[in-house]
Design an enzyme around this catalytic site. Structure first.
Site, short mmCIF file in Angstrom:
data_model
loop_
_atom_site.label_atom_id
_atom_site.label_comp_id
_atom_site.label_asym_id
_atom_site.label_seq_id
_atom_site.Cartn_x
_atom_site.Cartn_y
_atom_site.Cartn_z
N ASP A 99 0.89 -1.08 -0.14
CA ASP A 99 -0.09 0.20 0.10
C ASP A 99 0.91 1.28 0.33
O ASP A 99 1.80 1.38 0.91
CB ASP A 99 -0.91 0.11 1.36
CG ASP A 99 -2.05 0.75 1.04
OD1 ASP A 99 -2.18 1.53 0.52
OD2 ASP A 99 -2.91 0.65 2.03
N ASP A 100 0.74 2.05 -0.94
CA ASP A 100 1.24 3.34 -0.91
C ASP A 100 2.65 3.31 -1.10
O ASP A 100 3.50 4.11 -0.18
CB ASP A 100 0.83 4.29 0.21
CG ASP A 100 -0.44 4.93 -0.09
OD1 ASP A 100 -1.16 4.48 -0.97
OD2 ASP A 100 -0.74 5.85 0.66
N CYS A 129 -5.63 3.65 -3.71
CA CYS A 129 -6.13 2.51 -3.30
C CYS A 129 -7.25 1.73 -3.96
O CYS A 129 -7.16 0.63 -4.46
CB CYS A 129 -6.24 2.84 -1.70
SG CYS A 129 -5.10 3.63 -0.84
N ARG A 148 -7.62 -1.66 -6.32
CA ARG A 148 -8.13 -2.90 -5.81
C ARG A 148 -9.26 -3.65 -6.29
O ARG A 148 -9.67 -4.81 -6.68
CB ARG A 148 -8.52 -2.60 -4.14
CG ARG A 148 -7.29 -2.59 -3.39
CD ARG A 148 -7.35 -1.83 -2.01
NE ARG A 148 -6.24 -1.13 -1.67
CZ ARG A 148 -5.11 -1.88 -1.15
NH1 ARG A 148 -5.16 -3.12 -0.76
NH2 ARG A 148 -3.98 -1.22 -0.79
N LYS A 154 -6.64 -5.68 3.81
CA LYS A 154 -7.33 -4.56 3.50
C LYS A 154 -8.18 -4.91 2.51
O LYS A 154 -7.79 -5.16 1.17
CB LYS A 154 -6.27 -3.17 3.16
CG LYS A 154 -7.11 -2.16 2.56
CD LYS A 154 -5.81 -0.95 2.53
CE LYS A 154 -6.33 0.14 1.89
NZ LYS A 154 -5.36 1.39 1.34
N HIS A 195 -11.25 -2.19 1.37
CA HIS A 195 -11.41 -0.99 0.84
C HIS A 195 -12.26 -0.80 -0.56
O HIS A 195 -11.74 -0.14 -1.36
CB HIS A 195 -10.10 -0.42 0.94
CG HIS A 195 -10.16 0.99 0.82
ND1 HIS A 195 -9.21 1.88 0.39
CD2 HIS A 195 -11.20 1.97 1.42
CE1 HIS A 195 -9.18 3.18 0.87
NE2 HIS A 195 -10.41 3.28 1.28
N HIS A 242 1.44 2.73 3.88
CA HIS A 242 0.26 3.69 3.96
C HIS A 242 0.71 4.58 5.51
O HIS A 242 0.89 3.97 6.36
CB HIS A 242 -1.15 3.01 3.68
CG HIS A 242 -2.13 4.22 3.67
ND1 HIS A 242 -2.26 5.06 4.58
CD2 HIS A 242 -2.69 4.22 2.52
CE1 HIS A 242 -3.41 5.94 3.75
NE2 HIS A 242 -3.61 5.29 2.68
N ASP A 266 -0.46 -0.66 -5.04
CA ASP A 266 -1.63 -0.17 -5.41
C ASP A 266 -1.52 1.01 -6.20
O ASP A 266 -2.51 1.62 -6.76
CB ASP A 266 -2.62 0.02 -4.17
CG ASP A 266 -2.35 0.81 -3.05
OD1 ASP A 266 -1.12 1.09 -3.13
OD2 ASP A 266 -3.12 1.09 -2.23
N ASN A 267 -0.34 1.85 -5.76
CA ASN A 267 -0.29 3.16 -6.28
C ASN A 267 1.34 3.43 -6.12
O ASN A 267 1.95 2.91 -5.40
CB ASN A 267 -1.14 4.37 -6.14
CG ASN A 267 -1.66 4.20 -4.44
OD1 ASN A 267 -2.55 3.89 -3.96
ND2 ASN A 267 -0.42 4.47 -3.67
N LYS A 310 1.12 9.11 -6.43
CA LYS A 310 -0.35 8.54 -6.10
C LYS A 310 -1.28 9.73 -6.39
O LYS A 310 -1.23 10.63 -6.22
CB LYS A 310 -0.46 8.16 -4.43
CG LYS A 310 -1.77 7.95 -4.29
CD LYS A 310 -1.89 7.52 -2.65
CE LYS A 310 -3.23 7.42 -1.94
NZ LYS A 310 -3.42 7.17 -0.51
#
Length: 566
Positions: A36-37, A74, A78, A131, A133, A228, A329-330, A411
């Site tokens: 994540d991130d 995010c 996903r 996660k 989301h 994140h 994710d980014n 992002k």
């Protein structure tokens, strides 16, 4: 076999039936691991200095993709990963709130299926840890309000958070199965040391492997919240990076850039985008360096957990026939400001809680981030050293620029820094190209097609009385043996940021009202030399293709239509 827009799916389904149960076990287990991130160059095998021996080991015995793309943020990523569709086609064109358009409802719609929903009828067990989301249904009043929770979307077992961000020491919306829990009231998981979300995700994934019956393949989705914000990590992991970032942004960026070229992940001619931030002007260098130390520790802890997952696969005799895919994710996250602890106002910790404990259903740190569940005031601001449970700090634009080396933007945006992700594919039984780099562009929508291709599953045209949108991606399986990805055009949109990549050409715009920019990805992947003015006809052609796709993919009508330059 290629799986493009469902073209070969009837054949795949027939093969699945003909294989019978005796050969079903030969189909690989599939584990999708998403961080994540994180930026393109954070992990070791993609140029970074962070200690990631387990991911590096998977890469050394598998494939690395140098030009793989996510969906810039995010929720959209996903949604695409899980369904094989562009995010707007799933109803999550933005985040998990309803913006009044079909492509932006904030919930997975009834015209998409998750990988779990597709693979489960083909005999796969389906597990998830981490996660979610992809729903706005955070605290539904009854079971009917959980229609877009993991258990209702094909996963037999689930442990994780429904919401997207928050404390790694005590997150809100923690769920086991279909029931909200807290770290201290979960009878099934009691760690020997203080509970930490990254470890909990890893440990529950290990448990699923250990308890899998073994007479059928499994699909598992492991979705970390590392790295994140907020920057939370164990001190023993933070201390490994003490002093590593004391010289600031530029030396780390330069070292990563040179390593990326040495590894062959970028062309030697590829230039490095400018470094953001002047270390000489940073007032509190120890604080700024600490933020990156904690970020690195978060990534390190995730890698340790991945190592435990791999070890359990080996212990159970499943490693050889398990496809492990790792991606992000980014790009690195430049979000900051006082809300995320980037402003002044750091305060020392009080001797005792000054606020009443929070009710479970309050969206504590995730939405308000003012206090911990047990009442401690949350500390933010320059001088507050990140890591402990009562801190809430992001690592900022400058370190995000380091994470995204050598690209620009972050992002949210669809320039390379926002959408470029590592993709590692490890499958000893099925991937013969060991320690190789695949340079063909691929996209997050390709993961569903790959899973369908390998599993023998049938991707249906209807499900529970609803028409299902055909897969948009292309199987990556041919690349495992050096074959081609049968597709040359990729499309992107998030918050009005938009792009199309066709062959070597990429047309991209920043912001809903931003002008189109044109780049030659073969010569200038860092997007430093805008060729739009010298190629007006190509700009018009690609812009038309993007606009046509935007209508097909439910990008439009949408909240940014009036601003987007056609």
């Amino acid at each position: 076999m290629k799986t493009v827009h469902g073209l070969f799916l009837p054949m795949v389904a027939t093969i699945a039936v003909l294989m019978g149960t005796a050969n079903a076990a030969e189909r690989p287990n599939i584990i999708l691991i998403m961080s994540d991130d994180m930026g393109y160059s954070d992990i070791g095998c993609y140029g970074g200095e962070i200690n990631t021996p387990n991911l590096d080991g998977l890469a050394a015995n598998g494939l690395r993709y140098s030009q793989f793309y996510n969906s810039a943020r995010c929720c959209p990523t996903r949604a695409s990963l899980l369904t094989g569709l562009h995010p707007h086609q799933t109803g999550i064109g933005h985040m998990v709130e309803d913006k009044g358009f079909d492509g932006y409802r904030g919930d997975l719609n009834e015209h998409c299926l998750t990988i779990a929903e597709v693979l489960k009828p083909a005999g796969y067990s389906t597990y998830m840890s981490g996660k979610w989301h992809v729903t706005k249904q955070l605290f539904p009043e009854d079971e009917s309000g959980k229609s877009n929770w993991p258990r209702q979307r094909g996963f037999e077992r689930f442990y994780g958070t429904i919401l997207g961000a928050g404390s790694l020491w005590d997150p809100t919306t923690l769920v086991r199965g279909n029931t909200h829990i807290t770290p201290d009231n979960d009878p099934e998981y009691r760690p020997a040391e203080p509970w930490y979300y990254t470890d909990a995700i890893s440990d529950n994934a290990v448990r699923y492997i250990r308890e899998h019956p073994g007479n059928n393949p499994f699909f598992m989705y492991v979705a970390y919240t590392a790295a994140h914000w907020p920057m939370h990590a164990r001190e023993r992991d933070i201390v490994k990076y003490k002093g590593m970032y004391d010289d600031g942004f530029e030396p780390i960026r330069k070292a990563r850039y040179e390593k990326l070229k040495e590894l062959g992940l970028i062309q030697k001619e590829c230039k490095r985008s400018p470094t953001i931030g002047n270390w000489d002007k940073v007032k509190d260098k120890a604080w700024e360096a600490r933020n990156m130390e904690v970020y690195a520790a978060m990534v390190d802890a995730m890698d340790q957990g991945i190592g435990r997952i791999v070890a359990e696969l080996k212990k159970q005799g499943e490693l050889e026939n398990t496809l492990i895919l790792f991606l992000q994710d980014n790009g690195g996250c430049a979000e900051g400001g006082k809300w995320l602890g980037r402003g002044d106002g750091g305060q020392p910790r009080a001797d005792k809680p000054t606020l009443p404990p929070m009710d479970r259903d309050e969206l504590q740190m995730e939405m308000k981030n003012k206090k911990t569940r047990d009442g401690w005031p949350v500390r933010k601001g320059v001088g507050v050293m990140a890591g402990p449970p009562d801190t809430y700090i992001s690592y900022g634009k400058e370190w995000a620029n380091v994470s995204n080396t050598p690209f620009k933007e972050y992002k949210h945006y669809v320039h390379e820094g926002g959408i470029s992700t590592p993709l590692i594919a490890h499958w000893p039984k099925g991937i013969k190209r060991k320690n190789r780099i695949e340079h063909q562009p691929g996209q997050i929508i390709d993961i569903m097609a790959t899973c369908v291709d390998l599993s023998g599953a049938r991707y249906p045209s209807e499900f529970k009385g609803h028409e299902i949108t055909p897969m948009q991606g292309t199987s990556l399986v041919p690349t495992f043996d050096g074959g081609a990805i049968d597709r040359d055009t990729l499309y992107f949109e998030h918050e009005g940021n938009r792009a199309i990549r066709k062959g070597k050409w990429k047309l991209v715009a920043k912001g809903a009202n931003g002008a189109w920019q044109l780049y030659d990805m073969d010569a200038d992947r860092s997007e430093m030399n805008d060729l739009a003015k010298s190629n007006p006809e190509r700009v018009l052609q690609l812009a038309k293709e993007w606009n046509d796709w935007a209508v097909r993919a439910l990008v439009t009508p949408g909240p940014y239509d009036k601003e987007v330059k056609k």
